[in-house]
Scaffold this active site. Structure first.
Site, PDB file in Angstrom:
ATOM      1  N   LYS A  83       1.242  -1.377   0.209  1.00  0.00           N
ATOM      2  CA  LYS A  83      -0.046   0.221   0.500  1.00  0.00           C
ATOM      3  C   LYS A  83       1.258   1.520   0.041  1.00  0.00           C
ATOM      4  CE  LYS A  83      -4.367   0.877   2.521  1.00  0.00           C
ATOM      5  NZ  LYS A  83      -4.793   0.542   3.785  1.00  0.00           N
TER       6      LYS A  83
HETATM    7  C1  E4P Z   1      -8.496   1.416   3.457  1.00  0.00           C
HETATM    8  O1  E4P Z   1      -7.732   0.914   2.856  1.00  0.00           O
HETATM    9  C2  E4P Z   1      -8.272   2.317   4.797  1.00  0.00           C
HETATM   10  O2  E4P Z   1      -7.989   0.992   5.678  1.00  0.00           O
HETATM   11  C3  E4P Z   1      -9.377   2.659   5.585  1.00  0.00           C
HETATM   12  O3  E4P Z   1     -10.775   2.310   5.216  1.00  0.00           O
HETATM   13  C4  E4P Z   1      -9.946   3.689   5.905  1.00  0.00           C
HETATM   14  O4  E4P Z   1     -10.624   4.085   7.166  1.00  0.00           O
HETATM   15  P1  E4P Z   1     -11.311   5.308   8.112  1.00  0.00           P
HETATM   16  O5  E4P Z   1     -11.721   6.172   7.383  1.00  0.00           O
HETATM   17  O6  E4P Z   1     -12.250   4.837   8.700  1.00  0.00           O
HETATM   18  O7  E4P Z   1     -10.395   5.125   8.650  1.00  0.00           O
END
Ligand code: E4P
Length: 218
Positions: A83
Protein backbone atom coordinates in the site's frame (compact mmCIF):
# COMPACT_ATOMS: atom_id res chain seq x y z
CA UNK A 1 -18.25 -7.67 -5.43
CA UNK A 2 -15.27 -8.71 -3.32
CA UNK A 3 -15.28 -8.05 0.43
CA UNK A 4 -12.04 -7.25 2.23
CA UNK A 5 -11.78 -6.81 6.01
CA UNK A 6 -10.37 -3.44 7.04
CA UNK A 7 -8.56 -4.44 10.22
CA UNK A 8 -5.28 -5.61 11.74
CA UNK A 9 -7.08 -7.52 14.49
CA UNK A 10 -6.13 -11.15 13.80
CA UNK A 11 -8.90 -12.54 16.01
CA UNK A 12 -11.58 -10.62 14.09
CA UNK A 13 -10.00 -11.53 10.74
CA UNK A 14 -9.77 -15.23 11.66
CA UNK A 15 -13.38 -15.24 12.85
CA UNK A 16 -14.71 -13.57 9.70
CA UNK A 17 -12.48 -15.60 7.36
CA UNK A 18 -14.10 -18.79 8.68
CA UNK A 19 -17.31 -17.75 6.89
CA UNK A 20 -15.50 -18.18 3.56
CA UNK A 21 -16.80 -14.73 2.57
CA UNK A 22 -13.59 -12.75 3.05
CA UNK A 23 -11.63 -12.08 -0.15
CA UNK A 24 -8.80 -10.05 1.32
CA UNK A 25 -7.65 -7.69 4.09
CA UNK A 26 -6.56 -4.08 4.24
CA UNK A 27 -4.43 -2.67 7.03
CA UNK A 28 -3.01 0.78 7.58
CA UNK A 29 -0.54 2.21 10.14
CA UNK A 30 -3.42 3.37 12.40
CA UNK A 31 -5.01 -0.09 12.42
CA UNK A 32 -1.63 -1.70 13.16
CA UNK A 33 -1.07 0.74 16.06
CA UNK A 34 -4.54 -0.15 17.38
CA UNK A 35 -3.69 -3.88 17.26
CA UNK A 36 -0.70 -3.32 19.55
CA UNK A 37 1.22 -5.94 17.52
CA UNK A 38 4.53 -5.79 15.62
CA UNK A 39 3.69 -4.78 12.03
CA UNK A 40 5.64 -7.46 10.17
CA UNK A 41 4.45 -10.24 12.52
CA UNK A 42 0.79 -9.31 12.26
CA UNK A 43 0.90 -8.92 8.47
CA UNK A 44 2.60 -12.31 8.01
CA UNK A 45 -0.03 -13.92 10.23
CA UNK A 46 -2.91 -12.31 8.32
CA UNK A 47 -1.40 -13.55 5.04
CA UNK A 48 -1.58 -17.12 6.34
CA UNK A 49 -5.22 -16.77 7.39
CA UNK A 50 -6.56 -15.09 4.24
CA UNK A 51 -5.31 -16.28 0.85
CA UNK A 52 -6.51 -13.14 -0.97
CA UNK A 53 -4.63 -9.85 -1.14
CA UNK A 54 -3.47 -8.38 2.19
CA UNK A 55 -2.57 -4.70 2.00
CA UNK A 56 0.45 -3.60 4.03
CA UNK A 57 1.39 0.07 3.92
CA UNK A 58 4.82 1.65 3.55
CA UNK A 59 5.59 4.41 6.03
CA UNK A 60 8.43 6.26 4.29
CA UNK A 61 7.51 9.28 2.19
CA UNK A 62 10.49 9.46 -0.22
CA UNK A 63 10.67 7.25 -3.31
CA UNK A 64 13.95 5.37 -2.62
CA UNK A 65 12.93 4.41 0.93
CA UNK A 66 9.32 3.68 -0.06
CA UNK A 67 10.62 1.34 -2.74
CA UNK A 68 12.89 -0.50 -0.30
CA UNK A 69 10.05 -0.82 2.21
CA UNK A 70 7.67 -1.96 -0.53
CA UNK A 71 10.12 -4.61 -1.74
CA UNK A 72 10.54 -5.87 1.80
CA UNK A 73 6.76 -6.02 2.35
CA UNK A 74 6.17 -7.71 -1.02
CA UNK A 75 8.69 -10.40 0.00
CA UNK A 76 6.75 -11.31 3.15
CA UNK A 77 4.13 -13.44 1.37
CA UNK A 78 2.86 -13.98 -2.18
CA UNK A 79 -0.51 -12.39 -1.34
CA UNK A 80 0.85 -9.04 -0.10
CA UNK A 81 -0.43 -5.90 -1.82
CA UNK A 82 1.97 -3.08 -1.02
CA UNK A 83 0.00 0.00 0.00
CA UNK A 84 1.41 3.38 -1.00
CA UNK A 85 -0.09 6.83 -0.46
CA UNK A 86 -1.26 8.88 -3.41
CA UNK A 87 1.73 11.23 -3.64
CA UNK A 88 4.18 11.63 -6.51
CA UNK A 89 6.70 9.48 -4.64
CA UNK A 90 3.94 6.96 -3.97
CA UNK A 91 3.03 6.86 -7.66
CA UNK A 92 6.69 6.36 -8.64
CA UNK A 93 6.89 3.53 -6.10
CA UNK A 94 3.69 2.05 -7.52
CA UNK A 95 5.09 2.10 -11.05
CA UNK A 96 8.38 0.49 -9.94
CA UNK A 97 6.72 -2.24 -7.85
CA UNK A 98 3.98 -3.05 -10.38
CA UNK A 99 6.60 -3.29 -13.14
CA UNK A 100 8.27 -5.95 -10.99
CA UNK A 101 4.92 -7.80 -10.76
CA UNK A 102 4.12 -6.83 -7.16
CA UNK A 103 0.52 -6.03 -6.28
CA UNK A 104 0.06 -2.38 -5.28
CA UNK A 105 -2.83 -0.65 -3.52
CA UNK A 106 -2.71 3.13 -3.92
CA UNK A 107 -4.39 4.61 -0.88
CA UNK A 108 -5.66 7.98 0.38
CA UNK A 109 -7.36 8.75 -2.94
CA UNK A 110 -9.78 11.68 -2.77
CA UNK A 111 -10.22 12.70 -6.42
CA UNK A 112 -10.81 11.27 -9.89
CA UNK A 113 -7.58 12.69 -11.37
CA UNK A 114 -5.66 10.97 -8.56
CA UNK A 115 -7.37 7.70 -9.49
CA UNK A 116 -6.42 8.13 -13.14
CA UNK A 117 -2.77 8.65 -12.19
CA UNK A 118 -2.80 5.52 -10.01
CA UNK A 119 -4.21 3.45 -12.87
CA UNK A 120 -1.55 4.80 -15.24
CA UNK A 121 1.08 3.89 -12.62
CA UNK A 122 -0.10 0.26 -12.78
CA UNK A 123 -1.96 0.07 -9.45
CA UNK A 124 -3.70 -3.21 -8.75
CA UNK A 125 -6.18 -1.34 -6.53
CA UNK A 126 -7.14 2.29 -6.06
CA UNK A 127 -8.57 3.10 -2.64
CA UNK A 128 -10.93 6.11 -2.63
CA UNK A 129 -12.00 6.97 0.94
CA UNK A 130 -15.76 7.56 0.90
CA UNK A 131 -16.40 8.03 4.64
CA UNK A 132 -13.72 10.68 5.09
CA UNK A 133 -15.26 12.56 2.13
CA UNK A 134 -18.71 12.36 3.72
CA UNK A 135 -17.18 13.52 7.04
CA UNK A 136 -16.27 16.89 5.48
CA UNK A 137 -19.67 17.36 3.84
CA UNK A 138 -18.73 16.02 0.40
CA UNK A 139 -20.30 13.11 -1.47
CA UNK A 140 -17.90 10.17 -1.21
CA UNK A 141 -20.04 7.96 -3.41
CA UNK A 142 -20.03 10.53 -6.24
CA UNK A 143 -16.27 9.99 -6.35
CA UNK A 144 -16.76 6.23 -6.74
CA UNK A 145 -19.24 6.86 -9.58
CA UNK A 146 -16.70 9.09 -11.34
CA UNK A 147 -13.80 6.67 -10.98
CA UNK A 148 -15.82 3.63 -12.09
CA UNK A 149 -17.14 5.56 -15.13
CA UNK A 150 -13.67 6.83 -16.09
CA UNK A 151 -12.00 3.41 -15.78
CA UNK A 152 -14.79 1.84 -17.89
CA UNK A 153 -13.90 4.21 -20.73
CA UNK A 154 -10.43 2.64 -20.88
CA UNK A 155 -10.73 -1.17 -20.88
CA UNK A 156 -6.92 -1.49 -20.97
CA UNK A 157 -6.81 -0.17 -17.38
CA UNK A 158 -6.93 -3.15 -15.04
CA UNK A 159 -6.93 -1.26 -11.73
CA UNK A 160 -9.75 -2.36 -9.42
CA UNK A 161 -11.79 0.21 -7.49
CA UNK A 162 -11.48 -0.66 -3.80
CA UNK A 163 -14.02 1.38 -1.86
CA UNK A 164 -12.42 2.34 1.47
CA UNK A 165 -13.40 4.26 4.60
CA UNK A 166 -16.76 2.50 4.54
CA UNK A 167 -19.00 3.43 7.46
CA UNK A 168 -22.27 1.51 6.97
CA UNK A 169 -24.08 -1.05 4.77
CA UNK A 170 -25.66 1.68 2.60
CA UNK A 171 -22.16 2.55 1.37
CA UNK A 172 -21.77 -1.10 0.32
CA UNK A 173 -25.08 -1.16 -1.56
CA UNK A 174 -24.29 2.10 -3.34
CA UNK A 175 -20.79 0.90 -4.27
CA UNK A 176 -22.17 -2.40 -5.60
CA UNK A 177 -24.81 -0.59 -7.68
CA UNK A 178 -22.03 1.47 -9.23
CA UNK A 179 -20.04 -1.68 -10.06
CA UNK A 180 -17.03 -1.04 -7.81
CA UNK A 181 -14.89 -4.18 -7.63
CA UNK A 182 -14.13 -4.32 -3.90
CA UNK A 183 -15.36 -2.90 -0.60
CA UNK A 184 -13.10 -3.01 2.42
CA UNK A 185 -15.21 -3.17 5.55
CA UNK A 186 -14.53 -2.71 9.24
CA UNK A 187 -15.53 -6.00 10.96
CA UNK A 188 -18.68 -4.47 12.51
CA UNK A 189 -19.92 -3.23 9.12
CA UNK A 190 -19.26 -6.64 7.51
CA UNK A 191 -21.31 -8.27 10.29
CA UNK A 192 -24.08 -5.68 9.88
CA UNK A 193 -24.57 -6.77 6.26
CA UNK A 194 -26.31 -9.97 7.40
CA UNK A 195 -28.60 -8.30 9.92
CA UNK A 196 -32.27 -7.50 9.48
CA UNK A 197 -34.87 -7.29 12.28
CA UNK A 198 -37.47 -9.04 10.10
CA UNK A 199 -35.07 -11.98 9.63
CA UNK A 200 -34.77 -12.31 13.42
CA UNK A 201 -38.52 -11.94 13.93
CA UNK A 202 -39.34 -14.44 11.17
CA UNK A 203 -36.86 -17.00 12.50
CA UNK A 204 -38.25 -16.71 16.04
CA UNK A 205 -41.77 -17.40 14.70
CA UNK A 206 -40.64 -20.38 12.57
CA UNK A 207 -38.75 -21.93 15.49
CA UNK A 208 -41.70 -21.44 17.87
CA UNK A 209 -44.05 -23.15 15.40
CA UNK A 210 -41.55 -25.95 14.75
CA UNK A 211 -41.28 -26.62 18.48
CA UNK A 212 -45.06 -27.14 18.62
CA UNK A 213 -44.77 -30.00 16.07
CA UNK A 214 -42.54 -31.96 18.47
CA UNK A 215 -40.43 -33.13 15.49
CA UNK A 216 -36.68 -33.09 14.86
CA UNK A 217 -34.80 -33.32 11.57
CA UNK A 218 -31.91 -35.43 12.89
C1 E4P B 1 -8.42 1.58 3.67
O1 E4P B 1 -7.63 0.79 3.23
C2 E4P B 1 -8.28 2.24 4.98
O2 E4P B 1 -7.61 1.35 5.84
C3 E4P B 1 -9.58 2.55 5.66
O3 E4P B 1 -10.70 2.15 4.89
C4 E4P B 1 -9.67 3.91 6.23
O4 E4P B 1 -10.91 4.06 6.86
P1 E4P B 1 -11.23 5.20 7.95
O5 E4P B 1 -11.53 6.46 7.22
O6 E4P B 1 -12.44 4.67 8.66
O7 E4P B 1 -10.03 5.28 8.84
Amino acid sequence: MKFFVDSADIKEIRDLAETGLVDGVTTNPSLVAKSGRKFLDVVKEICQVVPGPVSAEVTATDFPTMLKEGQKLAGLAPNIAVKVPLTWDGLKTCRALSSADAKVNVTLCFSAPQALLAAKAGATFISPFVGRHDDIGQDGMALIADIVAIYRNYPALTTEVLVASVRHPIHVVQAAKLGAHVCTLPPNVLRQLANHPLTDKGLDAFLADWKKTGQSIL
